[in-house]
Design an enzyme around this catalytic site. Structure first.
Site, mmCIF file in Angstrom:
data_model
loop_
_atom_site.group_PDB
_atom_site.id
_atom_site.type_symbol
_atom_site.label_atom_id
_atom_site.label_comp_id
_atom_site.label_asym_id
_atom_site.label_seq_id
_atom_site.Cartn_x
_atom_site.Cartn_y
_atom_site.Cartn_z
ATOM 1 N N MET A 26 0.889 -1.199 0.184
ATOM 2 C CA MET A 26 0.078 -0.161 -0.140
ATOM 3 C C MET A 26 0.799 1.073 0.187
ATOM 4 S SD MET A 26 -3.444 -0.948 2.140
ATOM 5 C CE MET A 26 -2.945 -0.721 3.603
ATOM 6 N N HIS A 33 9.104 -3.799 3.220
ATOM 7 C CA HIS A 33 8.848 -3.935 1.918
ATOM 8 C C HIS A 33 10.058 -4.223 1.111
ATOM 9 C CE1 HIS A 33 5.502 -1.207 3.216
ATOM 10 N NE2 HIS A 33 4.791 -2.186 2.928
ATOM 11 N N GLN A 57 -10.223 -2.374 2.653
ATOM 12 C CA GLN A 57 -9.738 -3.134 3.893
ATOM 13 C C GLN A 57 -9.578 -2.393 5.088
ATOM 14 O OE1 GLN A 57 -5.834 -3.953 1.587
ATOM 15 N NE2 GLN A 57 -5.065 -3.743 3.655
ATOM 16 N N GLY A 143 4.841 -10.561 3.865
ATOM 17 C CA GLY A 143 5.890 -10.463 5.064
ATOM 18 C C GLY A 143 4.982 -11.322 6.147
ATOM 19 N N LYS A 145 5.245 -10.412 8.960
ATOM 20 C CA LYS A 145 4.690 -9.471 10.036
ATOM 21 C C LYS A 145 3.066 -9.666 10.072
ATOM 22 C CE LYS A 145 3.634 -5.041 11.510
ATOM 23 N NZ LYS A 145 2.528 -4.949 11.048
ATOM 24 N N ASP A 146 2.550 -9.585 8.828
ATOM 25 C CA ASP A 146 1.042 -9.681 9.132
ATOM 26 C C ASP A 146 0.845 -11.209 8.897
ATOM 27 O OD1 ASP A 146 0.144 -6.852 9.196
ATOM 28 O OD2 ASP A 146 1.432 -6.763 7.147
ATOM 29 N N GLN A 149 -2.906 -12.202 7.697
ATOM 30 C CA GLN A 149 -3.075 -11.807 6.303
ATOM 31 C C GLN A 149 -2.249 -13.060 5.382
ATOM 32 O OE1 GLN A 149 -2.827 -7.852 4.420
ATOM 33 N NE2 GLN A 149 -0.682 -8.544 3.999
ATOM 34 N N SER A 181 6.747 -1.166 10.206
ATOM 35 C CA SER A 181 5.184 -1.040 9.751
ATOM 36 C C SER A 181 5.109 0.452 9.273
ATOM 37 C CB SER A 181 4.229 -1.641 10.971
ATOM 38 O OG SER A 181 2.943 -0.719 10.526
ATOM 39 N N SER A 182 4.317 0.687 8.304
ATOM 40 C CA SER A 182 3.981 1.874 7.893
ATOM 41 C C SER A 182 3.494 2.684 9.143
ATOM 42 C CB SER A 182 3.116 2.201 6.641
ATOM 43 O OG SER A 182 3.613 1.362 5.874
HETATM 44 O O1 PAF Z 1 -0.124 -5.834 3.364
HETATM 45 C C1 PAF Z 1 -0.572 -5.048 3.002
HETATM 46 O O2 PAF Z 1 0.293 -3.989 2.516
HETATM 47 C C2 PAF Z 1 -1.944 -4.758 2.239
HETATM 48 O O3 PAF Z 1 -2.744 -5.683 3.190
HETATM 49 C C3 PAF Z 1 -1.943 -5.531 0.833
HETATM 50 C C4 PAF Z 1 -1.604 -7.133 1.057
HETATM 51 C C5 PAF Z 1 -1.078 -4.672 -0.105
HETATM 52 C C6 PAF Z 1 -3.155 -5.509 0.249
HETATM 53 O O4 PAF Z 1 -3.684 -4.165 0.200
#
Ligand code: PAF
Length: 280
Positions: A26, A33, A57, A143, A145-146, A149, A181-182
């Site tokens: 994002m 990243h 999201q 990652g 980290k999530d 996800q 994290s951002s």
């Molecule tokens: O992890 C993220 O940055 C977001 O959830 C992703 C996977 C790019 C989906 O928008």
């Protein structure tokens, strides 16, 4: 490096790209990243970095409009990481008027983060799936980290027979241990050090598990004691779970995952760590 904004342009060029590795982001790129971009660069002929702040999201409590953005810097970092294509679709391309088809993973997405961020994973899996359709990568990099996800995306890929590999990359941390994290941008350097309390609590549990402690209740109580040292930490959840089903475990048999989320100075932070029991 090529900057692409339209799906038609992407489709026309895709046939010449060979093996494609996609790094979904994002934007507001950080070293986490960049580690995904490096992993993709090492084994793919073409690296595509998608930059898309996905509105669907963001649960109502999250603030989509104030999510940190810095596109010029992102493009510089992507170029320096030897990215071949940056794909920045317009919101119109991703969610045209009348858009009403969603991809939703069941039980795995409904607990932990799913309980605190209603609709979050539905937005993630929908945009990830849409971007898979647009880019048609051979591999995609996520990652650890999530962690939830990652598990949810793997489940979607398996359940929908998507012909691509999901590559998990280790969490990158600040010197204090705080996972990159951002959202860390909302905290001062000093507060970030304090915010690493969740990671420090998990390290303590890992230390105990290495010495043979296997009961989750004991490990969780010890983590709570560490967290109590930091008044600013307001815990949402903390659990020891099966690495694939994300179901809570009463006892660690050999390996498990610790997952947790807290609010720190009003900033929501998540973390997770592998838990390995010392074999007797
Ligand atoms: O992890 C993220 O940055 C977001 O959830 C992703 C996977 C790019 C989906 O928008």
């Amino acid at each position: 490096m090529k900057l692409v904004g339209r799906v038609a342009e992407l489709r026309a060029a895709r046939a010449d790209w060979g093996r494609v590795g996609r790094v979904p982001t994002m934007g507001f790129l950080h070293d986490g990243h960049l580690s995904l971009l490096r992993a993709a660069r090492a084994v793919n002929e073409t690296v595509v970095n998608s930059l898309c702040v996905n509105p669907t999201q963001f649960a109502p409590s999250d603030v989509f409009a104030s999510y940190p953005r810095d596109t010029p810097r992102d493009l510089e970092l992507a170029a320096a990481s030897d990215v071949d294509v940056v794909f920045m679709p317009s919101e119109y391309d991703v969610y045209p008027p009348g858009f009403d088809t969603w991809v939703e993973v069941g039980a795995l997405a409904s607990r932990w983060e799913g309980e605190y961020r209603h609709g979050h994973f539905r937005g993630v899996t929908t945009v990830v799936m849409k971007l898979f359709q647009m880019i048609q990568p051979d591999a995609a990099y996520f990652g650890e980290k999530d962690y939830q996800q990652l598990v949810v995306v793997k489940k979607m890929v398996a359940d929908l027979n998507l012909p691509l590999e999901i590559v998990a990359c280790p969490t990158v941390r600040e010197p204090s241990g705080l996972a990159l994290s951002s959202r860390n941008a909302y905290l001062s350097v000093e507060r970030r050090r304090a915010a690493s309390i969740l990671y420090r609590a998990m390290l303590r549990a890992q230390e105990l598990a290495s010495s043979g402690v296997s009961e989750s209740s004991v490990l969780l109580a010890e983590m709570q004691e560490v967290l109590a040292q930091e008044f600013a930490a307001d815990l949402d959840y903390l659990a020891i779970v099966d690495r694939e089903s994300l179901e809570p475990l009463d006892r660690v048999v050999s390996q498990a995952r610790m997952v947790g989320a807290l609010r720190f100075d009003g900033v929501r932070l998540i973390d997770n760590l592998e838990l390995t029991l010392r074999s007797a």
